[in-house]
Design a protein around this motif. Sequence first.
Motif, PDB file in Angstrom:
ATOM      1  N   SER A   1      -5.132   8.884  -6.654  1.00 19.35           N
ATOM      2  CA  SER A   1      -4.479   9.913  -5.833  1.00 19.35           C
ATOM      3  C   SER A   1      -4.959  11.301  -6.215  1.00 19.35           C
ATOM      4  O   SER A   1      -5.156  12.170  -5.356  1.00 19.35           O
ATOM      5  N   VAL A   2      -5.165  11.529  -7.515  1.00 14.80           N
ATOM      6  CA  VAL A   2      -5.695  12.814  -7.970  1.00 14.80           C
ATOM      7  C   VAL A   2      -7.135  12.987  -7.501  1.00 14.80           C
ATOM      8  O   VAL A   2      -7.531  14.062  -7.030  1.00 14.80           O
TER       9      VAL A   2
ATOM     10  N   GLY B   1      -0.037  19.090 -16.408  1.00 19.49           N
ATOM     11  CA  GLY B   1       0.208  17.691 -16.753  1.00 19.49           C
ATOM     12  C   GLY B   1      -0.656  16.710 -16.006  1.00 19.49           C
ATOM     13  O   GLY B   1      -0.565  15.499 -16.246  1.00 19.49           O
ATOM     14  N   VAL B   2      -1.512  17.180 -15.101  1.00 18.20           N
ATOM     15  CA  VAL B   2      -2.358  16.280 -14.317  1.00 18.20           C
ATOM     16  C   VAL B   2      -3.316  15.501 -15.214  1.00 18.20           C
ATOM     17  O   VAL B   2      -3.614  14.324 -14.961  1.00 18.20           O
TER      18      VAL B   2
ATOM     19  N   GLN C   1       2.679  10.223  -5.182  1.00 16.48           N
ATOM     20  CA  GLN C   1       3.000  11.296  -4.242  1.00 16.48           C
ATOM     21  C   GLN C   1       3.168  12.627  -4.964  1.00 16.48           C
ATOM     22  O   GLN C   1       2.669  13.663  -4.500  1.00 16.48           O
ATOM     23  N   ASP C   2       3.855  12.607  -6.104  1.00 16.61           N
ATOM     24  CA  ASP C   2       4.078  13.845  -6.846  1.00 16.61           C
ATOM     25  C   ASP C   2       2.771  14.407  -7.396  1.00 16.61           C
ATOM     26  O   ASP C   2       2.520  15.613  -7.302  1.00 16.61           O
ATOM     27  N   LEU C   3       1.948  13.530  -7.989  1.00 20.84           N
ATOM     28  CA  LEU C   3       0.674  13.987  -8.542  1.00 20.84           C
ATOM     29  C   LEU C   3      -0.252  14.511  -7.449  1.00 20.84           C
ATOM     30  O   LEU C   3      -0.930  15.521  -7.622  1.00 20.84           O
ATOM     31  N   SER C   4      -0.266  13.821  -6.316  1.00 20.96           N
ATOM     32  CA  SER C   4      -1.103  14.241  -5.199  1.00 20.96           C
ATOM     33  C   SER C   4      -0.689  15.623  -4.702  1.00 20.96           C
ATOM     34  O   SER C   4      -1.531  16.512  -4.510  1.00 20.96           O
TER      35      SER C   4
ATOM     36  N   PHE D   1       0.809  -1.207   0.000  1.00 17.45           N
ATOM     37  CA  PHE D   1       0.000   0.000   0.000  1.00 17.45           C
ATOM     38  C   PHE D   1       0.852   1.272   0.000  1.00 17.45           C
ATOM     39  O   PHE D   1       0.331   2.378   0.115  1.00 17.45           O
ATOM     40  N   SER D   2       2.165   1.132  -0.097  1.00 19.42           N
ATOM     41  CA  SER D   2       3.019   2.320  -0.145  1.00 19.42           C
ATOM     42  C   SER D   2       2.737   3.090  -1.429  1.00 19.42           C
ATOM     43  O   SER D   2       2.635   2.507  -2.519  1.00 19.42           O
ATOM     44  N   LEU D   3       2.604   4.404  -1.313  1.00 19.36           N
ATOM     45  CA  LEU D   3       2.339   5.224  -2.491  1.00 19.36           C
ATOM     46  C   LEU D   3       3.580   5.282  -3.374  1.00 19.36           C
ATOM     47  O   LEU D   3       4.700   5.422  -2.882  1.00 19.36           O
ATOM     48  N   THR D   4       3.364   5.180  -4.676  1.00 21.31           N
ATOM     49  CA  THR D   4       4.475   5.303  -5.609  1.00 21.31           C
ATOM     50  C   THR D   4       4.946   6.756  -5.654  1.00 21.31           C
ATOM     51  O   THR D   4       4.239   7.680  -5.231  1.00 21.31           O
TER      52      THR D   4
END
Length: 342
Positions: free
Chosen positions: A71-72, A49-50, A10-13, A3-6
Amino acid sequence: MDFSLTEAQQDLSALTRRILADQVTADTLGPHGSGGFDAPLWKVLARSGVLDAALPTAVGGGGFGLLEQCSVLIEIGRAVAPAPYLPSVVQAGSVLTDPLLAERWLLPVSRGESVLAVALGGSFVATDGRLTGTQTAVPFAAFADALLVEASDSVYIVAADAPGVSIAAQATTDHADAALVTLSDTPGIALGDVAEQLRVRGALGACAQQLGVLERALELTAGYTRERKQFDKVLGSFQAVRHRLADAYIDVEAVRLTLWQAAWRLSEGLPAAAEVATAKYWAAEAGHRVAHTAVHLHGGVGIDVEHPVHRYFAAAKRLEFVGGGATAQLLDLGELVVSPTA
């Protein structure tokens, strides 16, 4: 199961949260019951870029998958942002994989120039590739440039300006972000039997948005009870209030856990019908409880439709029933237990 976020998640969030914090305010949202789509915000998300997640890599997409999209969506829920990311990117982007269709319909989405809506479960009938029927309360249809419509034999994509298309805006509980869609002998492009894929993506996306809504509603409520005083004591010092907040925290974490379990299985191509139904059950049941907790602990201001917490209450109540409420999910789970291979 990890379940660790990639790093991409993390960057997109973080990027999405910064953009929404700058762009989504009480002024841009407008009064309760208005709005529904913020075109300038959609453009900003595209420039950042989202929205590249809408595109397959074959036509220049960012290569983002379902986990990054969730995540978005969580951030969109946290801001109660009027952005059609779920139908335009998460749902439409998963079925418009043909390069020609992606270039025609998804490329404008990635540029913030277009919106796609999804109409599932309506009364549409297809005859020789032409559709007739109607469906009410189609999210974001009032602003859509094209619609993915479930008909009797296939899902079709229909241009909003095609002959025989009538779209009448409707107000929902939180924003005017839906419409009555009527088609009369309207031409469409068949996409095949992808209705279930759209339905599963829609349910999971609603869970992700609900997580963001509930997470932020709980933060606002906890902050309020730390400051508001009754009988010369802060509300948060009362045991009953602390218990209510603790229960809400457990509910939010249940939504989080079941969401990522379902999203991970789908992203890995594993069977996930039971996991999606479980996630949607918690999004509905916990959503109901946390939304009411937020309103109750805010007291009188909680029922003021102009107060920020009311937006979270209304959004949570709408998302509670997207794709079926808690009872519908339990019925689906029961069917899966009785016939696990069905």
